[in-house]
Design a protein around this motif. Sequence first.
Motif, PDB file in Angstrom:
ATOM      1  N   LEU A 105       1.054  -1.127   0.277  1.00 49.03           N
ATOM      2  CA  LEU A 105       0.168   0.073   0.394  1.00 49.03           C
ATOM      3  C   LEU A 105       0.572   1.072  -0.030  1.00 49.03           C
ATOM      4  N   LEU A 106       2.112   1.451   0.969  1.00 51.13           N
ATOM      5  CA  LEU A 106       2.827   2.109   0.492  1.00 51.13           C
ATOM      6  C   LEU A 106       3.727   2.212  -0.557  1.00 51.13           C
ATOM      7  N   ARG A 107       3.621   1.513  -1.103  1.00 50.37           N
ATOM      8  CA  ARG A 107       4.710   1.930  -2.881  1.00 50.37           C
ATOM      9  C   ARG A 107       3.120   2.147  -3.776  1.00 50.37           C
ATOM     10  N   GLU A 108       1.612   1.899  -3.050  1.00 51.18           N
ATOM     11  CA  GLU A 108       0.558   2.611  -4.484  1.00 51.18           C
ATOM     12  C   GLU A 108       1.040   3.558  -3.823  1.00 51.18           C
ATOM     13  N   ARG A 109       0.663   4.305  -2.602  1.00 51.71           N
ATOM     14  CA  ARG A 109       0.658   5.543  -2.130  1.00 51.71           C
ATOM     15  C   ARG A 109       2.131   6.881  -3.058  1.00 51.71           C
ATOM     16  N   SER A 110       3.260   5.987  -2.966  1.00 56.25           N
ATOM     17  CA  SER A 110       4.449   6.457  -3.346  1.00 56.25           C
ATOM     18  C   SER A 110       4.895   6.701  -4.786  1.00 56.25           C
ATOM     19  N   SER A 111       4.150   5.984  -5.347  1.00 54.79           N
ATOM     20  CA  SER A 111       3.960   5.612  -7.384  1.00 54.79           C
ATOM     21  C   SER A 111       3.199   6.974  -7.625  1.00 54.79           C
ATOM     22  N   GLY A 112       2.124   7.183  -6.780  1.00 56.34           N
ATOM     23  CA  GLY A 112       0.629   7.943  -7.787  1.00 56.34           C
ATOM     24  C   GLY A 112      -0.517   7.469  -7.503  1.00 56.34           C
ATOM     25  N   THR A 113      -0.290   6.227  -7.754  1.00 61.59           N
ATOM     26  CA  THR A 113      -1.490   5.087  -8.121  1.00 61.59           C
ATOM     27  C   THR A 113      -2.791   5.234  -7.627  1.00 61.59           C
ATOM     28  N   LEU A 114      -2.215   5.862  -6.245  1.00 62.23           N
ATOM     29  CA  LEU A 114      -3.451   5.409  -4.518  1.00 62.23           C
ATOM     30  C   LEU A 114      -3.638   7.207  -4.986  1.00 62.23           C
ATOM     31  N   ASP A 115      -3.030   8.497  -5.673  1.00 63.89           N
ATOM     32  CA  ASP A 115      -4.020   9.856  -5.697  1.00 63.89           C
ATOM     33  C   ASP A 115      -4.978   9.601  -7.378  1.00 63.89           C
ATOM     34  N   ARG A 116      -4.296   9.580  -8.256  1.00 60.44           N
ATOM     35  CA  ARG A 116      -5.421   8.608  -9.024  1.00 60.44           C
ATOM     36  C   ARG A 116      -6.695   8.328  -8.311  1.00 60.44           C
ATOM     37  N   LEU A 117      -6.338   6.941  -7.449  1.00 57.05           N
ATOM     38  CA  LEU A 117      -7.390   6.422  -7.197  1.00 57.05           C
ATOM     39  C   LEU A 117      -8.270   7.538  -6.194  1.00 57.05           C
ATOM     40  N   LEU A 118      -8.324   8.530  -5.975  1.00 61.12           N
ATOM     41  CA  LEU A 118      -9.118   9.270  -4.926  1.00 61.12           C
ATOM     42  C   LEU A 118      -9.545  10.254  -6.044  1.00 61.12           C
ATOM     43  N   ALA A 119      -9.318  10.426  -7.105  1.00 54.42           N
ATOM     44  CA  ALA A 119      -9.336  11.643  -7.997  1.00 54.42           C
ATOM     45  C   ALA A 119     -10.933  11.361  -8.832  1.00 54.42           C
ATOM     46  N   THR A 120     -11.253   9.449  -8.519  1.00 51.60           N
ATOM     47  CA  THR A 120     -12.262   8.981  -8.579  1.00 51.60           C
ATOM     48  C   THR A 120     -13.622   9.340  -8.277  1.00 51.60           C
ATOM     49  N   PRO A 121     -14.533   8.784  -8.934  1.00 55.00           N
ATOM     50  CA  PRO A 121     -15.670   8.908  -7.570  1.00 55.00           C
ATOM     51  C   PRO A 121     -15.831   7.686  -6.498  1.00 55.00           C
ATOM     52  N   VAL A 122     -14.435   6.975  -6.696  1.00 53.25           N
ATOM     53  CA  VAL A 122     -14.991   6.262  -5.136  1.00 53.25           C
ATOM     54  C   VAL A 122     -15.022   6.611  -4.422  1.00 53.25           C
ATOM     55  N   ARG A 123     -15.123   6.502  -3.131  1.00 52.61           N
ATOM     56  CA  ARG A 123     -15.419   6.805  -1.370  1.00 52.61           C
ATOM     57  C   ARG A 123     -13.971   5.958  -1.693  1.00 52.61           C
ATOM     58  N   ARG A 124     -13.452   6.982  -0.425  1.00 48.32           N
ATOM     59  CA  ARG A 124     -12.128   6.379   0.711  1.00 48.32           C
ATOM     60  C   ARG A 124     -12.223   4.733   1.575  1.00 48.32           C
ATOM     61  N   GLY A 125     -13.001   4.568   1.713  1.00 41.32           N
ATOM     62  CA  GLY A 125     -13.341   3.005   2.338  1.00 41.32           C
ATOM     63  C   GLY A 125     -13.929   1.834   1.588  1.00 41.32           C
ATOM     64  N   GLU A 126     -13.782   2.278   0.411  1.00 39.78           N
ATOM     65  CA  GLU A 126     -14.571   1.064  -0.957  1.00 39.78           C
ATOM     66  C   GLU A 126     -13.019   1.315  -1.355  1.00 39.78           C
ATOM     67  N   ILE A 127     -12.205   2.124  -1.477  1.00 41.27           N
ATOM     68  CA  ILE A 127     -10.746   1.921  -2.092  1.00 41.27           C
ATOM     69  C   ILE A 127      -9.863   0.786  -0.568  1.00 41.27           C
TER      70      ILE A 127
END
Length: 178
Positions: free
Chosen positions: A65-87
């Motif tokens: 999960l740390l790599r997802e956050r540091s590579s920017g994948t998590l930021d791109r996911l947060l830009a979608t209409p998906v809620r944080r709890g669903e992620i």
Amino acid sequence: MQRLVAMLPTTAQDQFNQGTASTTTHIKSTYRYGDSSTGYFTKILPIFMGFFVFFFVFLISGIGLLRERSSGTLDRLLATPVRRGEIVTGYMVSYGVVAIVQTLLIVITTVWLLKVQIVGDLALVFLINILLALAALAMGIFISTFASSEFQMMQFVPIVVMPQVFFSGIVPLDALPN
């Protein structure tokens, strides 16, 4: 010992002599796991099985999960209409499947390849290790929110994983001083 007894007052000498003359000690050994020929490593290996499950699932989930956050994948996911709890739920489910497969692999390798004797029901061993893996998964994802690099994630290992040494039974708590 006789010199020490001779230095005691006569009343204490009498008590000592009465106590040693009438008291005999017999030690009877019983075994909950194995028998008299079972070695220490054989007794401790099932405990290590659970410890390795916790340790590896914690590291893989936290660093993943740390790599997802540091590579920017998590930021791109947060830009979608998906809620944080669903992620977070999606990560828990996907890493949970990987953790269960990893747990099954560790238990199967320990029991059938290494021929470790398991006392009790093997289904309970699987169940307990899977629950342990899911707890380690949740802990790894939770701790990864506080770390900003893999090195910082490794610094959480003594805080989170090392207490498991005491909780797992590797170090018997009844042998520790009060």
